[in-house]
Design a protein around this motif. Structure first.
Motif, PDB file in Angstrom:
ATOM      1  N   ALA A 223       0.834  -1.199   0.000  1.00 10.16           N
ATOM      2  CA  ALA A 223       0.000   0.000   0.000  1.00 10.16           C
ATOM      3  C   ALA A 223       0.872   1.255   0.000  1.00 10.16           C
ATOM      4  N   ARG A 224       1.899   1.256   0.840  1.00  9.08           N
ATOM      5  CA  ARG A 224       2.795   2.413   0.905  1.00  9.08           C
ATOM      6  C   ARG A 224       3.527   2.604  -0.414  1.00  9.08           C
ATOM      7  N   MET A 225       4.028   1.516  -0.992  1.00  4.29           N
ATOM      8  CA  MET A 225       4.781   1.607  -2.248  1.00  4.29           C
ATOM      9  C   MET A 225       3.888   2.080  -3.401  1.00  4.29           C
ATOM     10  N   ALA A 226       2.623   1.694  -3.392  1.00  2.33           N
ATOM     11  CA  ALA A 226       1.703   2.147  -4.438  1.00  2.33           C
ATOM     12  C   ALA A 226       1.516   3.662  -4.375  1.00  2.33           C
ATOM     13  N   ILE A 227       1.368   4.178  -3.168  1.00  2.00           N
ATOM     14  CA  ILE A 227       1.214   5.622  -3.003  1.00  2.00           C
ATOM     15  C   ILE A 227       2.494   6.335  -3.438  1.00  2.00           C
ATOM     16  N   GLN A 228       3.637   5.856  -2.948  1.00  2.00           N
ATOM     17  CA  GLN A 228       4.911   6.472  -3.308  1.00  2.00           C
ATOM     18  C   GLN A 228       5.148   6.417  -4.813  1.00  2.00           C
ATOM     19  N   SER A 229       4.854   5.297  -5.440  1.00  2.00           N
ATOM     20  CA  SER A 229       5.063   5.153  -6.882  1.00  2.00           C
ATOM     21  C   SER A 229       4.228   6.158  -7.665  1.00  2.00           C
ATOM     22  N   SER A 230       2.985   6.350  -7.242  1.00  2.00           N
ATOM     23  CA  SER A 230       2.119   7.313  -7.913  1.00  2.00           C
ATOM     24  C   SER A 230       2.657   8.735  -7.781  1.00  2.00           C
ATOM     25  N   LEU A 231       3.128   9.084  -6.584  1.00  2.00           N
ATOM     26  CA  LEU A 231       3.672  10.427  -6.373  1.00  2.00           C
ATOM     27  C   LEU A 231       4.946  10.641  -7.184  1.00  2.00           C
ATOM     28  N   VAL A 232       5.812   9.646  -7.232  1.00  2.00           N
ATOM     29  CA  VAL A 232       7.057   9.761  -8.004  1.00  2.00           C
ATOM     30  C   VAL A 232       6.737   9.894  -9.488  1.00  2.00           C
ATOM     31  N   ALA A 233       5.851   9.040 -10.005  1.00  2.00           N
ATOM     32  CA  ALA A 233       5.503   9.092 -11.429  1.00  2.00           C
ATOM     33  C   ALA A 233       4.929  10.459 -11.796  1.00  2.00           C
ATOM     34  N   LYS A 234       4.047  10.961 -10.954  1.00  2.00           N
ATOM     35  CA  LYS A 234       3.449  12.271 -11.237  1.00  2.00           C
ATOM     36  C   LYS A 234       4.506  13.376 -11.191  1.00  2.00           C
ATOM     37  N   SER A 235       5.461  13.273 -10.264  1.00  2.00           N
ATOM     38  CA  SER A 235       6.508  14.302 -10.179  1.00  2.00           C
ATOM     39  C   SER A 235       7.460  14.221 -11.377  1.00  2.00           C
ATOM     40  N   TRP A 236       7.681  13.023 -11.923  1.00  2.00           N
ATOM     41  CA  TRP A 236       8.511  12.893 -13.125  1.00  2.00           C
ATOM     42  C   TRP A 236       7.831  13.514 -14.343  1.00  2.00           C
ATOM     43  N   LEU A 237       6.505  13.433 -14.382  1.00  2.00           N
ATOM     44  CA  LEU A 237       5.759  13.916 -15.537  1.00  2.00           C
ATOM     45  C   LEU A 237       5.376  15.390 -15.445  1.00  2.00           C
ATOM     46  N   ASP A 238       5.371  15.938 -14.260  1.00  2.00           N
ATOM     47  CA  ASP A 238       4.882  17.303 -14.050  1.00  2.00           C
ATOM     48  C   ASP A 238       5.847  18.049 -13.118  1.00  2.00           C
ATOM     49  N   GLU A 239       6.678  18.893 -13.702  1.00  2.00           N
ATOM     50  CA  GLU A 239       7.699  19.620 -12.946  1.00  2.00           C
ATOM     51  C   GLU A 239       7.094  20.507 -11.859  1.00  2.00           C
ATOM     52  N   SER A 240       5.964  21.149 -12.143  1.00  2.00           N
ATOM     53  CA  SER A 240       5.352  22.014 -11.125  1.00  2.00           C
ATOM     54  C   SER A 240       4.820  21.184  -9.954  1.00  2.00           C
ATOM     55  N   PHE A 241       4.303  19.988 -10.254  1.00  2.00           N
ATOM     56  CA  PHE A 241       3.871  19.099  -9.173  1.00  2.00           C
ATOM     57  C   PHE A 241       5.067  18.710  -8.314  1.00  2.00           C
ATOM     58  N   LYS A 242       6.185  18.372  -8.956  1.00  2.00           N
ATOM     59  CA  LYS A 242       7.390  17.986  -8.220  1.00  2.00           C
ATOM     60  C   LYS A 242       7.853  19.123  -7.310  1.00  2.00           C
ATOM     61  N   GLU A 243       7.883  20.337  -7.825  1.00  2.00           N
ATOM     62  CA  GLU A 243       8.302  21.484  -7.020  1.00  2.00           C
ATOM     63  C   GLU A 243       7.372  21.688  -5.826  1.00  2.00           C
ATOM     64  N   GLU A 244       6.066  21.528  -6.048  1.00  2.00           N
ATOM     65  CA  GLU A 244       5.107  21.673  -4.957  1.00  2.00           C
ATOM     66  C   GLU A 244       5.270  20.543  -3.932  1.00  2.00           C
ATOM     67  N   LEU A 245       5.510  19.314  -4.408  1.00  2.00           N
ATOM     68  CA  LEU A 245       5.716  18.181  -3.513  1.00  2.00           C
ATOM     69  C   LEU A 245       6.947  18.396  -2.639  1.00  2.00           C
ATOM     70  N   ILE A 246       8.003  18.949  -3.211  1.00  2.00           N
ATOM     71  CA  ILE A 246       9.226  19.216  -2.448  1.00  2.00           C
ATOM     72  C   ILE A 246       8.999  20.341  -1.438  1.00  2.00           C
ATOM     73  N   SER A 247       8.281  21.386  -1.841  1.00  2.00           N
ATOM     74  CA  SER A 247       8.115  22.549  -0.958  1.00  2.00           C
ATOM     75  C   SER A 247       7.016  22.363   0.091  1.00  2.00           C
ATOM     76  N   ASP A 248       5.989  21.567  -0.209  1.00  2.00           N
ATOM     77  CA  ASP A 248       4.885  21.352   0.734  1.00  2.00           C
ATOM     78  C   ASP A 248       4.433  19.897   0.676  1.00  2.00           C
ATOM     79  N   PRO A 249       5.294  18.968   1.081  1.00  2.00           N
ATOM     80  CA  PRO A 249       4.946  17.546   0.920  1.00  2.00           C
ATOM     81  C   PRO A 249       3.687  17.129   1.665  1.00  2.00           C
ATOM     82  N   LYS A 250       3.510  17.599   2.874  1.00  2.00           N
ATOM     83  CA  LYS A 250       2.336  17.195   3.647  1.00  2.00           C
ATOM     84  C   LYS A 250       1.058  17.692   2.989  1.00  2.00           C
TER      85      LYS A 250
END
Length: 114
Positions: free
Chosen positions: A22-49
């Motif tokens: 379950a944890r790996m599925a969530i992490q995989s989705s977040l990583v894939a989305k951050s690879w495909l969307d630079e603005s999402f990645k920047e937001e994930l890094i700056s405000d992960p919670k």
């Protein structure tokens, strides 16, 4: 849970495996989305919670802290998650059994605009 040096039961191994999947599925989705969307990645890094709460559609406890670290081509990180507890003396609670048996999953959709 089992004591150090003892062998885990089949139900314990199944519980831990389901929790990790379950944890790996969530992490995989977040990583894939951050690879495909630079603005999402920047937001994930700056405000992960905040991003994770939004993506999961839930609020995390106030005392939960999340850190995002971006790897480099020459530096890799390995995170060992907290071992989930399985109730008293290694027995799964009714709620934990239901969650594992129910095959509950969380899906995070990925949108890419070109």
């Amino acid at each position: 849970m089992t004591q150090a040096g003892s062998h885990p039961s089949d139900s314990e191994l199944e519980f831990l495996d389901e929790q990790l999947k379950a944890r790996m599925a969530i992490q995989s989705s977040l990583v894939a989305k951050s690879w495909l969307d630079e603005s999402f990645k920047e937001e994930l890094i700056s405000d992960p919670k905040g991003v994770i709460e939004r993506e999961l559609g839930t609020e995390l406890a106030d005392d939960v802290e999340i850190q995002v670290i971006e790897e480099t081509p020459t530096t890799f990180y390995l995170s060992i998650p907290v071992k989930p507890s399985a109730g008293v003396e290694g027995e799964l609670s009714d709620e934990e059994l239901e969650a594992v048996a129910g095959g509950k999953s969380i899906e995070i959709s990925v949108k890419v605009e070109c």
